[in-house]
Design an enzyme around this catalytic site. Structure first.
Site, PDB file in Angstrom:
ATOM      1  N   HIS A   1      -6.714  21.321  59.989  1.00 21.63           N
ATOM      2  CA  HIS A   1      -6.806  21.278  61.440  1.00 21.63           C
ATOM      3  C   HIS A   1      -6.257  19.948  61.963  1.00 21.63           C
ATOM      4  CE1 HIS A   1     -10.303  24.423  61.772  1.00 21.63           C
ATOM      5  NE2 HIS A   1      -9.226  24.906  61.170  1.00 21.63           N
TER       6      HIS A   1
ATOM      7  N   GLU B   1      -7.520  17.744  64.092  1.00 26.44           N
ATOM      8  CA  GLU B   1      -8.454  16.617  64.094  1.00 26.44           C
ATOM      9  C   GLU B   1      -8.542  15.979  62.715  1.00 26.44           C
ATOM     10  OE1 GLU B   1     -10.357  19.799  66.865  1.00 26.44           O
ATOM     11  OE2 GLU B   1      -9.011  19.741  65.134  1.00 26.44           O
TER      12      GLU B   1
ATOM     13  N   CYS C   1     -13.892  22.641  66.279  1.00 24.24           N
ATOM     14  CA  CYS C   1     -14.753  23.661  65.681  1.00 24.24           C
ATOM     15  C   CYS C   1     -16.107  23.056  65.323  1.00 24.24           C
ATOM     16  CB  CYS C   1     -14.095  24.307  64.471  1.00 24.24           C
ATOM     17  SG  CYS C   1     -13.745  23.202  63.088  1.00 24.24           S
TER      18      CYS C   1
END
Length: 156
Positions: free
Chosen positions: A50, A52, A75
């Site tokens: 992801h 991040e 998430c």
């Protein structure tokens, strides 16, 4: 640079992998500390890692005390069972998270923001949301996943 400029940089980062991240949406993340970008990433092709996660790796210890600008809510859980992006941001010591769009997926849907807030991190949602929804074609992703459509807040 302003919050708007940093969110626009997150969108620019995400556009690199637009259409390549299925089964996940493309997300951009920019980490800013003391006015300087210390990490910048997009969801990788194939959906992992992801945005991040990658931006935090890039920033290293400079993430502590930083602000994260994220195009879609981090998430709160991972379908893979890995560490959720919200938990990664908490562990890295990020102090503020600015989110353009809420994520109606069952792995986010407020859970990411709730975890961040519970950890004492300031969370702001809605910055340039309409523009981000359009720019990263989140509407199509939400429809493809049969997810409820988020509200356009367009906080500037």
């Amino acid at each position: 640079m302003s919050d708007d400029s940093h969110m626009r940089a997150a969108v620019e980062a995400a556009r690199i992998n637009l259409g390549l991240t299925s089964p996940n949406p493309v997300v951009g993340c920019v980490l800013v500390r003391d006015g300087k970008i210390v990490g910048k990433a997009a969801t990788a092709a194939g959906g992992r890692p992801h945005a991040e996660d990658q931006a935090l790796v890039q920033a290293g210890s400079l993430a502590r005390g930083a602000t994260a600008y994220v195009t879609l809510e981090p998430c709160g859980a991972r379908s893979s069972g890995g560490v959720a992006c919200a938990d990664l941001l908490i562990a890295a010591g990020v102090v503020r998270v600015v989110v353009a769009c809420e994520d109606p997926s069952p792995f986010a849907s407020g859970r990411g923001s709730e975890r961040l807030t519970a950890a004492g991190i300031v969370v702001e949602t809605g910055l340039l949301s309409g523009w981000v929804l359009d720019s990263l074609d989140y509407w199509a992703w939400f429809r493809s996943q049969s997810l409820a459509m988020p509200q356009r807040t367009d906080r500037t």
